[in-house]
Design an enzyme around this catalytic site. Sequence first.
Site, mmCIF file in Angstrom:
data_model
loop_
_atom_site.group_PDB
_atom_site.id
_atom_site.type_symbol
_atom_site.label_atom_id
_atom_site.label_comp_id
_atom_site.label_asym_id
_atom_site.label_seq_id
_atom_site.Cartn_x
_atom_site.Cartn_y
_atom_site.Cartn_z
ATOM 1 N N GLU A 110 27.992 -12.912 4.360
ATOM 2 C CA GLU A 110 28.250 -11.897 3.326
ATOM 3 C C GLU A 110 29.078 -12.503 2.185
ATOM 4 O OE1 GLU A 110 27.940 -7.760 5.838
ATOM 5 O OE2 GLU A 110 29.684 -9.000 6.202
ATOM 6 N N GLU A 130 25.427 -9.405 13.851
ATOM 7 C CA GLU A 130 26.289 -8.290 14.288
ATOM 8 C C GLU A 130 25.693 -7.444 15.411
ATOM 9 O OE1 GLU A 130 25.790 -9.239 11.209
ATOM 10 O OE2 GLU A 130 27.683 -9.257 10.109
#
Length: 706
Positions: A110, A130
């Site tokens: 990210e 994730e």
Amino acid sequence: MSELVAYHVQDGVAVISINNPPVNALGPGVPEGISNAITKLHADHSAQAAVLIGSGKTFIAGADIKQLALVASGAQTKLQSLSPLLRAIEDASKPVVCAIHGTALGGGLEIAMSCHYRVAVKKARLGQPEVKIGIIPGAEGTQRLPRLIGIAAAAELCATGRMISAPEAVKLGVLDAIVGDDLLNEAIRFAKNCAGSKEPHPKTRELSKKLIIDERTQEGLQQLRQGLTKKARGMQAPARAIEAVALTSHLPFEEGSQAESQLFQACLKSSEAKGLMHAFFSERAVSKIPDLPKDVTATPIESAAIIGAGTMGGGITMSYLNAGIPVVLKEVDQEALNRGLATIRKNYAASVKRGKFTEEQVEHRLSLLTPSLNYEDIKEADIVVEAVFENLELKKNIFAEIDGFAKEGAILASNTSTLDIDQIASATRRPESVIGNHFFSPANIMKLLEIVRGSKTSPQVIASSMALAKRLRKVGVLVGNCFGFVGNRMFNPYTNEAQFLLEEGASVAQVDKALYEFGWAMGPLAVLDLAGNDVGWRIHQEVKHTLPSDRRQPVMTDYLYHEKRWGQKTGKGWYRYEAGQRLGLSDESFEKVIRSEARKAGIEQRTITDEEILERTLYALINEGARILEEGFSIRSSDIDIIYIYGYGFPAYRGGPMHYADQVGIKKVYKRICELEQQQGPWWKPAPLLRQLTESGSTFAAFDHQ
Ligand code: NAI
């Protein structure tokens, strides 16, 4: 700058390096450090661009999972948002180039996507993993990734957690370029070029191409969802990841990011996240062995000998070959040896067909294999693994033989699934070298290795087996030497209870369905058919005279054996099987036999609810697990969870049986077991540890991860 993030200028480019070993996780201080560096960059006239890079082995390998787990468990309520940092990087007045080596995962990717450009070495790997801990990307990952690579590709990566190589990342559009191994200097050169460009530097959040759900994307998402109903059965995070990615088709970046944040928070509070984070930490804790002296070192294993080329010996051989360790495979006669070799070749050929290995890789593996009929050939091996029939006398004879040939210092391992390691060791002059290495079938696939310590096993042999497990890409769990060790000792009351439920009126399909829907890979009766009901019968013959007379025994054991209802191998067992099929079909006539045998044994028939099926099977597992823990045959409660997740197909998102007991509530489990003892009989006597935990208000987690 802070110790965690350094800033210096090299050749007119600011180098911002993150130094938070071992994996540069985004722990407290790291985001602040990067943010300060970006502020400094703005005012720094000596720098025309910046490179963001990780020191040591990797770029940022992800969030600080310990902190996530604290929020998931409710111990901490707030998680610092990365959004302001991402915005600051993206809005920097000078181009920022992210330089990636090792991995850029989760929050790491990210951050990379908020940089204007991304370059990486060829070996780098990237991903949004994730979902593997029950959550979705929470710092705009689901909104930025589709803006770079399109909705379908981003949904696939976020929903499966799959890591991609640098070449694939370039092809998809995550990376701008692959650079040579001198990453820093290459990135500086790249940054200087960018600084010289008149074009505006791209901001991911402002890209809007490829954000339409056309027919092809729709199809892709549909296929992805279908695949997940199988692979991620019972889990919610993957579907939520797809939902968040798909928002990019109709919501602007800001609104999409807010919606992502809400989905992320919902995931973080789920029992799925708790279970998967527990499994994550538990897996990392198994290698800690409290009583192993610090100065013990593992003996390197460079060669192996395996005795017996049957189901297990063949699979174990493949595990070693896959790890690049040469194997001498010994059998009793040429026919058995040929049979074993043919199975190994057949399994490898199937792997080539599935694209798992290339022909060359298989050829290389087979070149490491030496078939043998002589003990002479095991002389050089660093480890000898015995995998012959489950019979104590036979194993003792074989260990006496091995003792006569194996070199001094070799590890002597048995793959027994139930027998006493000390008895086996007593057949040798070196019991300190003997250990259990209990693989699970199919041994080349299943990740669990139960490592069984005998009373005389030396610390060095234990340390070596633990290190070897890693080399074989297994999860090695050290357990004590009791009947069935940890896994099979618990499995016995679990499958017994499944059979008692049948005798009381449930159908085979009902019992298996309830447990399959709970999340197990297979129902218990289907597992028994896979393992072979003849094997269960044989083990029962060995132990039945040692069992207390007040124990209820399943009524069908002898019938199954004598009628050759051995399971998949004979085409019938608890289910019936069409030729060549592995999926069991209900067998009405056999269900009638169960009813009549049960009535003959005086067992009353009634309606059984799914709730009762779950409670009786799962609580039987938990009760035995509690006993094992208090008797010291497992180091940690979480070790039991790992054994069940990796060896028996217990759903990882429920964290393993002991974690599940904590989630249900120890008091509730204990109370129900006390009732079952009254209703059913003395085999339901609650483990003293359960009572103790109930009285003190404690949980199995108190025995975790230490
Ligand atoms: P298997 O019957 O498929 O293979 C045993 C092999 O050992 C046969 O090929 C036999 O010819 C060979 N053998 C017997 N005596 C020998 C000798 N003196 N020298 C060399 N080879 C000899 O049995 P399987 O299923 O592979 O089981 C082997 C061991 O693994 C047993 O102790 C079993 O309890 C254990 N185990 C089995 C599991 C399973 O799912 N089948 C799972 C975990 C452990």
